[in-house]
Design a protein around this motif. Structure first.
Motif, short mmCIF file in Angstrom:
data_model
loop_
_atom_site.label_atom_id
_atom_site.label_comp_id
_atom_site.label_asym_id
_atom_site.label_seq_id
_atom_site.Cartn_x
_atom_site.Cartn_y
_atom_site.Cartn_z
N ASN A 110 -31.20 -4.48 9.96
CA ASN A 110 -32.31 -3.93 9.19
C ASN A 110 -31.86 -2.94 8.12
O ASN A 110 -32.66 -2.15 7.63
CB ASN A 110 -33.28 -3.21 10.15
N GLU A 111 -30.58 -2.99 7.77
CA GLU A 111 -30.06 -2.04 6.79
C GLU A 111 -29.31 -2.78 5.70
O GLU A 111 -28.84 -3.89 5.88
CB GLU A 111 -29.12 -1.03 7.45
N GLU A 112 -29.24 -2.16 4.54
CA GLU A 112 -28.43 -2.68 3.45
C GLU A 112 -27.17 -1.84 3.38
O GLU A 112 -27.22 -0.65 3.09
CB GLU A 112 -29.20 -2.63 2.14
N ARG A 113 -26.05 -2.49 3.63
CA ARG A 113 -24.77 -1.80 3.61
C ARG A 113 -24.16 -1.88 2.22
O ARG A 113 -24.67 -2.57 1.34
CB ARG A 113 -23.83 -2.44 4.65
N ARG A 114 -23.03 -1.21 2.04
CA ARG A 114 -22.34 -1.24 0.76
C ARG A 114 -20.85 -1.08 0.99
O ARG A 114 -20.42 -0.54 2.02
CB ARG A 114 -22.87 -0.15 -0.17
N PHE A 115 -20.06 -1.54 0.03
CA PHE A 115 -18.61 -1.45 0.16
C PHE A 115 -17.97 -1.47 -1.22
O PHE A 115 -18.55 -1.91 -2.20
CB PHE A 115 -18.07 -2.60 1.02
N TYR A 116 -16.74 -0.96 -1.26
CA TYR A 116 -15.89 -1.08 -2.45
C TYR A 116 -14.99 -2.30 -2.26
O TYR A 116 -14.46 -2.53 -1.17
CB TYR A 116 -15.04 0.17 -2.63
N PHE A 117 -14.80 -3.05 -3.34
CA PHE A 117 -13.99 -4.28 -3.29
C PHE A 117 -12.81 -4.11 -4.23
O PHE A 117 -12.97 -3.89 -5.43
CB PHE A 117 -14.85 -5.47 -3.70
N ARG A 118 -11.60 -4.21 -3.65
CA ARG A 118 -10.36 -4.00 -4.42
C ARG A 118 -9.46 -5.21 -4.23
O ARG A 118 -8.55 -5.23 -3.42
CB ARG A 118 -9.67 -2.72 -3.94
N PRO A 119 -9.68 -6.28 -4.99
CA PRO A 119 -8.84 -7.47 -4.84
C PRO A 119 -7.56 -7.41 -5.67
O PRO A 119 -7.52 -6.79 -6.74
CB PRO A 119 -9.76 -8.59 -5.35
N ALA A 120 -6.51 -8.03 -5.14
CA ALA A 120 -5.28 -8.28 -5.90
C ALA A 120 -4.77 -7.02 -6.60
O ALA A 120 -4.58 -6.98 -7.81
CB ALA A 120 -5.50 -9.41 -6.91
N HIS A 121 -4.52 -5.97 -5.80
CA HIS A 121 -4.12 -4.68 -6.35
C HIS A 121 -2.65 -4.67 -6.73
O HIS A 121 -1.89 -5.58 -6.40
CB HIS A 121 -4.41 -3.57 -5.33
N GLU A 122 -2.25 -3.63 -7.44
CA GLU A 122 -0.85 -3.40 -7.86
C GLU A 122 -0.26 -4.61 -8.56
O GLU A 122 0.89 -5.00 -8.33
CB GLU A 122 -0.01 -2.96 -6.65
N MET A 123 -1.07 -5.20 -9.42
CA MET A 123 -0.67 -6.41 -10.12
C MET A 123 0.44 -6.19 -11.13
O MET A 123 1.12 -7.13 -11.55
CB MET A 123 -1.91 -7.02 -10.81
N ASN A 124 0.67 -4.94 -11.53
CA ASN A 124 1.74 -4.63 -12.48
C ASN A 124 3.05 -4.29 -11.78
O ASN A 124 3.98 -3.77 -12.41
CB ASN A 124 1.33 -3.49 -13.41
N GLY A 125 3.14 -4.59 -10.50
CA GLY A 125 4.39 -4.47 -9.75
C GLY A 125 5.09 -5.82 -9.67
O GLY A 125 4.76 -6.75 -10.40
N ASP A 126 6.06 -5.92 -8.78
CA ASP A 126 6.76 -7.19 -8.62
C ASP A 126 6.91 -7.58 -7.15
O ASP A 126 7.81 -8.31 -6.79
CB ASP A 126 8.13 -7.15 -9.30
N TRP A 127 5.99 -7.09 -6.30
CA TRP A 127 6.12 -7.32 -4.86
C TRP A 127 4.99 -8.17 -4.27
O TRP A 127 4.99 -8.42 -3.09
CB TRP A 127 6.20 -5.98 -4.13
N TYR A 128 4.02 -8.58 -5.07
CA TYR A 128 2.93 -9.43 -4.58
C TYR A 128 2.92 -10.75 -5.34
O TYR A 128 3.25 -10.79 -6.54
CB TYR A 128 1.58 -8.73 -4.74
N PRO A 129 2.50 -11.84 -4.69
CA PRO A 129 2.52 -13.14 -5.37
C PRO A 129 1.55 -13.24 -6.54
O PRO A 129 1.70 -14.13 -7.39
CB PRO A 129 2.15 -14.13 -4.25
N TRP A 130 0.54 -12.36 -6.61
CA TRP A 130 -0.39 -12.38 -7.74
C TRP A 130 0.09 -11.49 -8.89
O TRP A 130 -0.64 -11.30 -9.86
CB TRP A 130 -1.78 -11.93 -7.28
N ALA A 131 1.29 -10.95 -8.78
CA ALA A 131 1.81 -10.03 -9.80
C ALA A 131 2.74 -10.76 -10.77
O ALA A 131 3.84 -10.29 -11.06
CB ALA A 131 2.52 -8.86 -9.13
N THR A 132 2.33 -11.91 -11.26
CA THR A 132 3.09 -12.73 -12.20
C THR A 132 4.54 -12.92 -11.77
O THR A 132 5.45 -12.85 -12.59
CB THR A 132 3.03 -12.16 -13.64
N VAL A 133 4.77 -13.10 -10.46
CA VAL A 133 6.13 -13.32 -9.99
C VAL A 133 6.55 -14.77 -10.18
O VAL A 133 7.75 -15.07 -10.23
CB VAL A 133 6.27 -12.91 -8.51
N HIS A 134 5.61 -15.70 -10.27
CA HIS A 134 5.94 -17.09 -10.58
C HIS A 134 6.45 -17.15 -12.01
O HIS A 134 5.92 -16.50 -12.91
CB HIS A 134 4.68 -17.96 -10.41
N PRO A 135 7.51 -17.93 -12.27
CA PRO A 135 8.09 -17.95 -13.62
C PRO A 135 7.13 -18.39 -14.71
O PRO A 135 7.32 -18.03 -15.88
CB PRO A 135 9.27 -18.92 -13.48
#
Length: 355
Positions: free
Chosen positions: A130-155
């Motif tokens: 009976n309530e409306e909840r809320r949240f912060y959404f932080r997808p694919a963070h630290e994209m300007n690093g080199d340690w995550y697959p979404w951080a342009t690590v693919h050639p």
């Protein structure tokens, strides 16, 4: 430091005049039960509760564990009076992994079923009961690093692929019944460019970002490549760049921050204590509207409570636990229980970073 006010908020003088700063924490990983026990002990030490609790989830989980991240973990955080900050990490793979960058595979529809499952789960969670909840959404963070697959690590990956992926995620969540009062998007780069591309290249655009975020740490002398850095040295350059990129009206957050106590000849808890105090003073002056400590010893002794060391000890659950006095001093008044505008935990202005 700005005036500490009641209601889980720190009063700050920054860009745009006086505003409040939400204080949050990442209480550590592991099983959900232990995470919640850790959070409860942390709050007992502070004699209050942080406004925001950071959670991490990968997309490479089975159905049961995926549902646990949303239905159990986010619910447990909400029911304790916090707003969840969900760090959504798109760890996925398929037969085209070696050929097509992950970011492009999302945009091309390879993972539409996965997105449909997640967006449906998040929508259902917000409107549960009976309530409306809320949240912060932080997808694919630290994209300007080199340690995550979404951080342009693919050639073949480019920052443009990341931008298209982000916009695809945003568009898919927009297709649900969720409104801006339910979810706010945090675009959260690392405090330094490490992956070979400038952070500005990854910006999805004002229409796709509700909060700016910066993850930054003082590694001290914990690594061969690291040295002690002040709070200003860690954050000031990237704050200036993001302000130039998105303007002063987009609220600024620090979704992850921490400090080691490692110095060249050992460990210095007092020096870390001074760094902590300085961090809150700096954030107040810089107009930061949310700051979440990474409270777990991982690569080094990041924890401010119940970690490897501290400037004091506190007895909780029959054990003496190390703690940093400066952290408790800086946030105790700020993490007093917020009076919710039922059924919400934060007011709309607080949630949106407008106050």
């Amino acid at each position: 430091m700005g005036l500490i006010t009641s209601g889980g908020l720190v009063g700050c003088q920054g860009l745009g005049g006086e505003h409040t700063m939400l204080v949050g924490v990442f209480p550590g990983g592991g099983e959900l039960r232990e995470q919640i026990r850790t959070l409860d002990r942390h709050e007992e030490w502070l004699t209050g509760r942080p406004s925001v609790v950071t959670l991490f989830t990968g997309t490479d989980l089975d159905d049961e564990r995926t549902r646990e991240r949303v239905e159990r973990a986010m619910t447990a955080v909400w029911e304790r009076g916090h707003v969840p900050l969900l760090t959504w990490e798109p760890f996925v793979s398929d037969e085209s992994e070696a050929i097509v960058p992950l970011e492009r595979r999302f945009q091309e529809g390879h993972y539409d079923d996965l997105l449909e499952e997640w967006m449906s789960l998040l929508e259902s969670w917000v409107f549960a009961g009976n309530e409306e909840r809320r949240f912060y959404f932080r997808p694919a963070h630290e994209m300007n690093g080199d340690w995550y697959p979404w951080a342009t690590v693919h050639p073949d990956a480019t920052p443009e692929d990341y931008v298209r992926m982000w916009r695809t995620l945003h568009d898919r969540l927009d297709e649900t019944a969720l409104e801006p009062t339910h979810v706010r998007w945090i675009w959260s780069p690392n405090s330094e460019d490490v992956g070979g591309h400038a952070v500005e290249e990854y910006y999805p655009g004002d229409a796709y970002v509700d909060w700016l975020g910066i993850d930054g740490y003082n590694w001290g002398a914990s690594r061969e490549w690291s040295a002690w850095r002040s709070v200003r040295e860690v954050f000031d350059p990237m704050i200036d760049r993001l302000r130039a990129l998105a303007g002063d009206d987009t609220p600024l957050s620090i979704p992850e921050f921490g400090s080691s106590s490692a110095i060249e000849d050992g460990f210095d808890s007092e020096q870390k204590d001074e760094w902590i105090a300085g961090a809150f003073e700096f954030f107040a002056d810089a107009g930061v509207r949310m700051a979440n400590w990474f409270d777990v010893d991982k690569e080094t002794d990041w924890a401010v409570f119940d970690g490897a060391r501290g400037t004091t000890t506190v007895r909780i659950d029959g054990e003496d636990r190390p703690a940093y006095a400066a952290y408790r001093s800086a946030v105790t008044e700020a993490v007093d229980a917020i009076e919710p505008e039922a059924p919400r935990v934060l007011t709309d202005q607080q949630f949106e970073g407008r106050r």
